[in-house]
Design an enzyme around this catalytic site. Structure first.
Site, PDB file in Angstrom:
ATOM      1  N   ARG A   1       1.158  -1.469  -5.296  1.00 21.52           N
ATOM      2  CA  ARG A   1      -0.106  -0.850  -5.712  1.00 21.52           C
ATOM      3  C   ARG A   1       0.100   0.648  -5.856  1.00 21.52           C
ATOM      4  O   ARG A   1       0.680   1.276  -4.960  1.00 21.52           O
ATOM      5  CB  ARG A   1      -1.198  -1.126  -4.685  1.00 21.52           C
ATOM      6  CG  ARG A   1      -2.545  -0.561  -5.135  1.00 21.52           C
ATOM      7  CD  ARG A   1      -3.645  -1.001  -4.227  1.00 21.52           C
ATOM      8  NE  ARG A   1      -3.616  -0.291  -2.949  1.00 21.52           N
ATOM      9  CZ  ARG A   1      -4.493  -0.501  -1.971  1.00 21.52           C
ATOM     10  NH1 ARG A   1      -5.443  -1.407  -2.120  1.00 21.52           N
ATOM     11  NH2 ARG A   1      -4.414   0.174  -0.844  1.00 21.52           N
TER      12      ARG A   1
ATOM     13  N   GLU B   1     -12.339  -4.903  -6.323  1.00 19.85           N
ATOM     14  CA  GLU B   1     -12.893  -4.390  -5.065  1.00 19.85           C
ATOM     15  C   GLU B   1     -14.126  -3.529  -5.286  1.00 19.85           C
ATOM     16  O   GLU B   1     -14.646  -2.929  -4.347  1.00 19.85           O
ATOM     17  CB  GLU B   1     -11.820  -3.650  -4.256  1.00 19.85           C
ATOM     18  CG  GLU B   1     -11.055  -2.593  -5.011  1.00 19.85           C
ATOM     19  CD  GLU B   1      -9.929  -1.966  -4.175  1.00 19.85           C
ATOM     20  OE1 GLU B   1      -9.870  -2.180  -2.964  1.00 19.85           O
ATOM     21  OE2 GLU B   1      -9.113  -1.243  -4.779  1.00 19.85           O
TER      22      GLU B   1
ATOM     23  N   CYS C   1      -6.428 -10.270  -0.792  1.00 22.40           N
ATOM     24  CA  CYS C   1      -5.586  -9.477   0.109  1.00 22.40           C
ATOM     25  C   CYS C   1      -6.382  -8.664   1.127  1.00 22.40           C
ATOM     26  O   CYS C   1      -5.799  -7.955   1.942  1.00 22.40           O
ATOM     27  CB  CYS C   1      -4.672  -8.555  -0.679  1.00 22.40           C
ATOM     28  SG  CYS C   1      -5.560  -7.314  -1.620  1.00 22.40           S
TER      29      CYS C   1
ATOM     30  N   ARG D   1       0.866  -1.191   0.000  1.00 20.97           N
ATOM     31  CA  ARG D   1       0.000   0.000   0.000  1.00 20.97           C
ATOM     32  C   ARG D   1       0.899   1.236   0.000  1.00 20.97           C
ATOM     33  O   ARG D   1       1.263   1.734   1.068  1.00 20.97           O
ATOM     34  CB  ARG D   1      -0.895   0.012   1.239  1.00 20.97           C
ATOM     35  CG  ARG D   1      -2.003  -1.026   1.252  1.00 20.97           C
ATOM     36  CD  ARG D   1      -2.839  -0.855   2.513  1.00 20.97           C
ATOM     37  NE  ARG D   1      -4.073  -1.606   2.486  1.00 20.97           N
ATOM     38  CZ  ARG D   1      -4.263  -2.771   3.094  1.00 20.97           C
ATOM     39  NH1 ARG D   1      -3.292  -3.328   3.785  1.00 20.97           N
ATOM     40  NH2 ARG D   1      -5.437  -3.371   3.012  1.00 20.97           N
TER      41      ARG D   1
ATOM     42  N   ASP E   1     -13.013  -3.404   0.585  1.00 18.65           N
ATOM     43  CA  ASP E   1     -13.897  -2.506  -0.160  1.00 18.65           C
ATOM     44  C   ASP E   1     -15.036  -3.271  -0.820  1.00 18.65           C
ATOM     45  O   ASP E   1     -16.169  -2.793  -0.868  1.00 18.65           O
ATOM     46  CB  ASP E   1     -13.101  -1.735  -1.220  1.00 18.65           C
ATOM     47  CG  ASP E   1     -12.423  -0.518  -0.612  1.00 18.65           C
ATOM     48  OD1 ASP E   1     -13.104   0.218   0.116  1.00 18.65           O
ATOM     49  OD2 ASP E   1     -11.230  -0.315  -0.843  1.00 18.65           O
TER      50      ASP E   1
HETATM   51  C1  PEP Z   1      -9.312  -3.937   0.149  1.00 21.23           C
HETATM   52  O1  PEP Z   1     -10.120  -3.060  -0.153  1.00 21.23           O
HETATM   53  O2  PEP Z   1      -9.630  -5.066   0.546  1.00 21.23           O
HETATM   54  C2  PEP Z   1      -7.867  -3.675   0.041  1.00 21.23           C
HETATM   55  C3  PEP Z   1      -6.988  -4.629   0.214  1.00 21.23           C
HETATM   56  O3  PEP Z   1      -7.488  -2.402  -0.166  1.00 21.23           O
HETATM   57  P1  PEP Z   1      -7.533  -1.303   1.007  1.00 21.23           P
HETATM   58  O4  PEP Z   1      -7.852  -1.997   2.293  1.00 21.23           O
HETATM   59  O5  PEP Z   1      -6.206  -0.654   1.034  1.00 21.23           O
HETATM   60  O6  PEP Z   1      -8.621  -0.383   0.568  1.00 21.23           O
HETATM   61 MG    MG Z   2      -9.437  -1.276  -1.178  1.00 22.06          MG
END
Ligand code: PEP
Ligand code: MG
Length: 701
Positions: free
Chosen positions: A346, A445, A516, A310, A469
């Site tokens: 990412r 997502e 993830c 991230r 998400d």
């Molecule tokens: C998710 O949305 O599951 C993800 C891995 O991204 P983030 O938590 O950084 O939004």
């Molecule tokens: Mg996300």
């Protein structure tokens, strides 16, 4: 709240949700980490200190203005002239006499320390601006907020030596917390976090997990019940905290701590062993990382790579946009730890609950569904371009891949890929090397991406499922607000069906897919996710060994059977019961038994489950215990009798006993029969427990 309050602290237990598991003990530090970059200490100052506080304010204004000018220059370079202009308004606000007068008055009249006074003055002025008719002034409220944050940052740096921003070894207690605040806690010796609000997949929580700070969220009124300096045990295993616990509770937790350490020893033994199910199915297990330290943690336990880097966390701890070279160095340091394994980087996913203090974004009513992820990057091509160049340059020497966040369909994906091609062309023209076939993947997502996965598969090298998400958008339930907990449930049948489809289609198309989101980091879900078809996970570094343990204790046939059962039911509650049952059966034997004391919110008496005597008990000193007795009868548990001795009457102890018993009944999936009329009456007054009652039975006395 004040630490100078001389009344004897009463022992107390409060409950919450485990957001980052572990055990912590330390003095409480009350902070407001909700709206500022820096935890704001609250303190009363003496009359003699007031002048010094005002001088600190003046110095902070000067320093903040200097910094603002630097940020303005970096925004001008990265985003353009118009965006940089916004900082002019902020400089004017910084110098505003109204703000200075308000801060001075609060220090003088309310004897507030300058940090608390700045917070309060900014809040008052924002309210005032927010009420004005003129939209120009209403907009300035956002600038004021930023100005306040900047001032607090500078004040934190110049904090008096005897009032450090964060006390080493403390437990932070706050109503809310921002990701950017947690990002700054690294290396500060914070032992635990107790948050009144907060969600399990909020980025602040994800960061706390990756820093390994035991954290409880959804702890109502924590800031009212805990006072600065109280000794707190954070039991982020069972989801409770003890405030000024008695000696017997402290002793019990010494034991729990020892058990936990022994369990961690068992997990360490897994390092270097293959990540395979009991029947030999290989699973790829990578780490989600935010900062370079996470990469080191992942490398130490021999993760199969980084499945999700991230990068926004790199940006969050800066006060300016990192340049291409700075980014290159950060990413390189990270990839270095993991190579020869791959690091999936990412591109920036800011916005929503990850705002950047130096990135002027419009205030939005629904930021999670607003200007964030790839849509924000496509609107700011220079920002994207700089990051892509840094990643591509690294690809010349390290195995890295590019991951695109919040893709909603083919057009966005193609636009992002075109930006990658453009960056490649530019590097090639300048004779700089990069990996021409660098893998490019899309996060799945958004529901639209999930629906289109078949077509997206034709245009990417891999997928990464962002369940955090995805669940929020599929169920229209905010992932940040813990209050949505009962709606935001990854075990909702719609989520399960979508996950099954994603794994199946990706496999059919031959596109690697990894999961993830936070459910991958929770061993309760591992068996189900394997059964649904996932063979690759990326998890919080601190959870890598727990998940490895869960994988190694699973076998494919069992996992597929569980998935089949789960897919055949259509109620979240039924699915949860099945998954929980499965997990209870497979829980590691070596995992510590947390037989710590239990008790309801607000009582000073702990309630214990005395399994041998089949009763829940509460006792004060040597007096006779109050109890609620039960007996098992086939599948059901009969709640028989409630007794409270005279010495303990009038303290609400009967209600405490019943509540604890019912909460435990829920955890253990008991179907209960309330033979005792007090219990029956309690359930009538608390309908949230009605579902536990076995309705087959005419069950009252
Ligand atoms: C998710 O949305 O599951 C993800 C891995 O991204 P983030 O938590 O950084 O939004
Ligand atoms: Mg996300």
């Amino acid at each position: 709240m004040s630490s100078t309050d001389n009344t004897q602290p009463a022992p107390l237990m409060i409950v919450g949700e485990v957001a980052s598991s572990g055990l912590a003990r330390g003095p409480a530090m009350l902070c407001d980490c909700a709206r500022t970059q820096t935890a704001v200490p609250l303190r009363q100052v003496s009359a003699a200190e007031v002048q010094a506080e005002v001088e600190r304010f003046d110095a902070a204004v000067l320093a903040a203005e200097g910094k603002l000018r630097e940020v303005q220059e970096s925004v001008r370079r990265t985003l353009g002239k118009d965006e940089a202009e916004i900082f002019e308004a902020q400089v004017l606000l910084l110098r505003d006499v109204q703000l200075r007068d308000a801060v001075r008055a609060l220090c003088l009249e309310k004897r507030m320390n300058v940090e608390a006074a700045v917070e309060e003055a900014i809040k008052q002025l924002m309210d005032l601006f927010g009420r004005l008719e003129d939209p120009y002034f209403r907009e300035r409220a956002t600038d004021l907020y930023d100005v306040g944050r900047r001032l607090l940052d500078h004040l934190a740096e110049s904090g008096l030596p005897d009032v450090p921003v964060v006390h080493e070894g403390c437990v932070i207690v706050t109503s809310e917390i921002l990701a950017s605040v947690v990002a700054r806690l690294e290396g500060q010796g914070v032992r635990g976090l107790i948050v009144e609000k907060g969600g399990l997949t909020a980025h602040a929580t994800i960061l706390a997990r990756s820093l390994g700070i035991p954290t409880l969220v959804q702890v109502p009124e924590a800031t009212a019940k805990i006072r600065a300096g109280d000794l707190v045990i954070v039991d982020a295993l069972a989801g409770r905290a003890f405030i000024n616990p008695q000696a017997d509770i402290l002793r019990k937790y010494d034991q729990v701590d020892a058990n936990l350490k022994a369990h961690q020893g068992v997990l360490k033994g897994l390092i270097g062993l293959p990540t395979v199910t009991h029947d030999g199915v290989e699973i790829k297990l990578c780490a989600n990382i935010g900062q370079t330290a996470d990469a080191l943690a992942a490398a130490n336990v021999k993760a199969d790579g980084v499945g999700l880097y991230r990068t926004e966390f790199v940006f969050l701890v800066q006060d300016h946009f990192p340049s291409e070279d700075e980014q290159y160095q950060f990413y390189r340091a990270t990839a270095e730890h993991l190579q020869p394994a791959e690091t999936v980087i990412r591109v920036l996913d800011v916005g929503s609950d990850k705002p950047l203090s130096y990135f002027p974004l419009p205030r939005e009513a629904n930021p999670a569904m607003g200007f964030r992820g790839i849509r924000l990057l496509l609107a700011h091509p220079t920002l994207l371009h700089t990051q892509l160049r840094a990643i591509l340059r690294l690809s010349a020497s390290h195995p890295v891949a590019i991951l695109l966040p919040m893709i909603d369909g083919i057009d966005e994906l193609r636009a992002a890929k075109a930006a990658i091609e453009h960056a490649k062309e530019e590097l090639a023209a300048a004779g700089q090397s990069f990996a021409p076939l660098i893998p490019v993947g899309a996060m799945i997502e958004t529901p639209s991406a999930a629906i289109l996965i078949e077509h997206l598969a034709d245009e990417v090298d891999f997928f990464s499922v962002g369940s955090n998400d995805l669940v929020q958008f599929l169920l229209a339930a905010d992932r940040i607000r813990g209050e949505m907990k009962s709606t935001y449930d990854p075990l909702h049948p719609a989520v399960i069906q979508v996950l099954a489809k994603l794994a199946t289609v990706a496999r059919r198309k031959g596109t690697p897919i990894s999961l993830c989101g936070e459910i991958a980091s929770d061993p309760t879900y591992t068996n189900l996710l394997i059964g649904l078809g996932f063979r690759s996970f990326s998890v919080s570094p601190g959870r890598l060994l727990d998940i490895k343990h869960a994988i190694r204790s699973t076998d494919l046939q069992q996992a597929e059977k569980l998935a089949e059962q789960v897919l055949s039911v259509h109620s979240t509650r039924d699915i949860r019961a099945q998954v929980q049952d499965d997990w209870n059966r497979r829980r590691p034997v070596a995992s510590p038994e947390f037989n710590g004391p239990t008790g309801p919110v607000g009582t000073s008496l702990a309630v214990r489950h005395n399994v041998a005597r089949q009763r829940f008990e509460a006792q004060a000193g040597e007096s006779a215990p109050a109890f609620l007795s039960y007996r098992g009868e086939g599948e059901r548990v009969i709640l028989k009798h409630t007794f409270v001795p005279d010495a303990l009457r009038g303290q609400g102890i009967a209600a405490d006993l019943v509540r604890v018993a019912l909460e435990e009944a829920r955890q253990r999936h008991w179907k209960i029969v309330p033979r005792c009329s007090y219990v029956a009456g309690f359930i009538e007054r608390h309908p949230e427990f009605c579902d536990l009652v076995d309705r087959q039975e005419g069950n009252l006395d």
